[in-house]
Design a protein around this motif. Structure first.
Motif, short mmCIF file in Angstrom:
data_model
loop_
_atom_site.label_atom_id
_atom_site.label_comp_id
_atom_site.label_asym_id
_atom_site.label_seq_id
_atom_site.Cartn_x
_atom_site.Cartn_y
_atom_site.Cartn_z
N CYS A 211 35.17 -16.49 9.23
CA CYS A 211 36.42 -16.35 8.47
C CYS A 211 36.20 -15.41 7.28
CB CYS A 211 36.90 -17.72 7.99
SG CYS A 211 37.25 -18.88 9.32
N HIS B 145 40.62 -19.73 13.07
CA HIS B 145 39.82 -18.89 12.18
C HIS B 145 40.69 -17.88 11.44
CE1 HIS B 145 35.82 -19.68 14.50
NE2 HIS B 145 36.00 -20.53 13.50
N ASP C 53 33.93 -23.28 9.33
CA ASP C 53 34.44 -22.63 10.54
C ASP C 53 33.68 -23.23 11.72
OD1 ASP C 53 31.92 -21.26 10.68
OD2 ASP C 53 32.72 -19.62 9.46
#
Length: 296
Positions: free
Chosen positions: A111, A174, A241
């Motif tokens: 991300c 994401h 993430d």
């Protein structure tokens, strides 16, 4: 509401293979779980359970040469409510954010909010801060990305998903997370079970990824892929993430031979003994094709 949930994964490996799994309901899951709430294997191998820094339940084990069948099968009792919706939830000033939210406001492996900051502010800078801004981000991601298992790959990042306009569940999550963080909204990755409860059937089961945004003093669930409140999420992992919640981390090579997931509502109000009887055999649910498996 009762939801039967579980999975069956078969791998083949030539030598002893250390594995770390993240395939159990999250430690914060508040529903009652009926059945053995643990990872099971065939053949049986020793399993060490632990919590990681995000309170995800992890399991360490060694797959023997030849391979391993990994599975669980349980029933969860949940309230059956839709994801919480609060259009009036306000966005915090960064200086007022609780310290525990700060790891979720900066860039991470998948991300790259720093790289997307200029684009995010151009797209969303004029939207009202708070719930409306997060929902506008979800609308954008939902409309921008075309879903398809063929578009998934383990190295794909939010910036890649934005550029390519394709992806699987985790890519939707994401990109939405990165755009939220670029707008100074803490956002964290989440994944788990989400069956076709209250919606038309969509094919073989799989795990699903979504995200949570911090607004008005609490975390709220958002789902940029489906972009509508859903019933019956069973959270498995949270993190910055997908790198913080990989389903299977292997320290060596293996071949995936079977991957199937089930998340199904159990009709009526069965007794606990009836539910335990139900769990005496695994359901005959279809498997994902191996090209699709684990890509969401």
């Amino acid at each position: 509401m009762f939801i039967r949930f579980g999975f069956e994964i078969v791998i083949e490996n030539a030598i002893k293979l250390p594995l770390i799994l993240a395939l159990s309901p999250h430690s914060s899951f508040g529903g009652r779980v009926i059945g053995p709430d643990r990872i099971r294997t065939e053949p049986e191998v020793p399993i060490e359970d632990f919590l990681d820094p995000f309170d995800n339940r992890r399991a360490r084990l060694i797959a023997p040469p030849g391979g391993l069948r990994i599975w669980t099968d349980n029933v969860a009792e949940v309230d059956g409510a839709l994801d919480v919706f609060n259009w009036n939830a306000r966005q915090h000033e960064v200086s007022h954010l609780p310290h525990e939210t700060l790891p979720f406001i900066t860039a991470s492996r998948y991300c790259e909010s720093d790289e997307l900051s200029e684009r995010a502010w151009a797209l969303f800078g004029t939207t009202p801060a708070g719930w409306e801004r997060v929902q506008t981000i979800c609308n954008f991601v939902h409309n921008h990305i075309t879903f398809g298992y063929k578009f998934g790959r383990p190295t794909k990042t939010a910036a890649d998903a934005l550029l390519e306009a394709t992806g699987v569940c985790r890519d939707f999550a994401h990109l939405a997370i990165a755009l939220c963080r670029a707008m100074n909204i803490p956002a964290r990755y989440a994944s788990g079970y989400l069956g076709d409860i209250g919606v038309p059937p969509s094919g073989p089961g799989d795990f699903c990824a979504w995200f949570e945004a911090f607004l008005e003093g609490r975390w709220y669930t958002f789902d940029a892929r489906y972009n509508t409140p859903r019933i019956g999420r069973i959270l498995m992992v949270r993190g910055r993430d997908a790198a913080d919640g990989a389903m299977i981390t292997s320290f060596g090579r293996y071949d995936l031979k079977l991957f199937r997931v089930w998340t199904e509502e159990v009709a009526g109000t069965p007794t606990e003994s009836a539910l335990l009887d139900l769990l005496q055999s695994r359901p005959d649910t279809p498997a994902l094709t191996l090209a699709m498996a684990g890509s969401s």
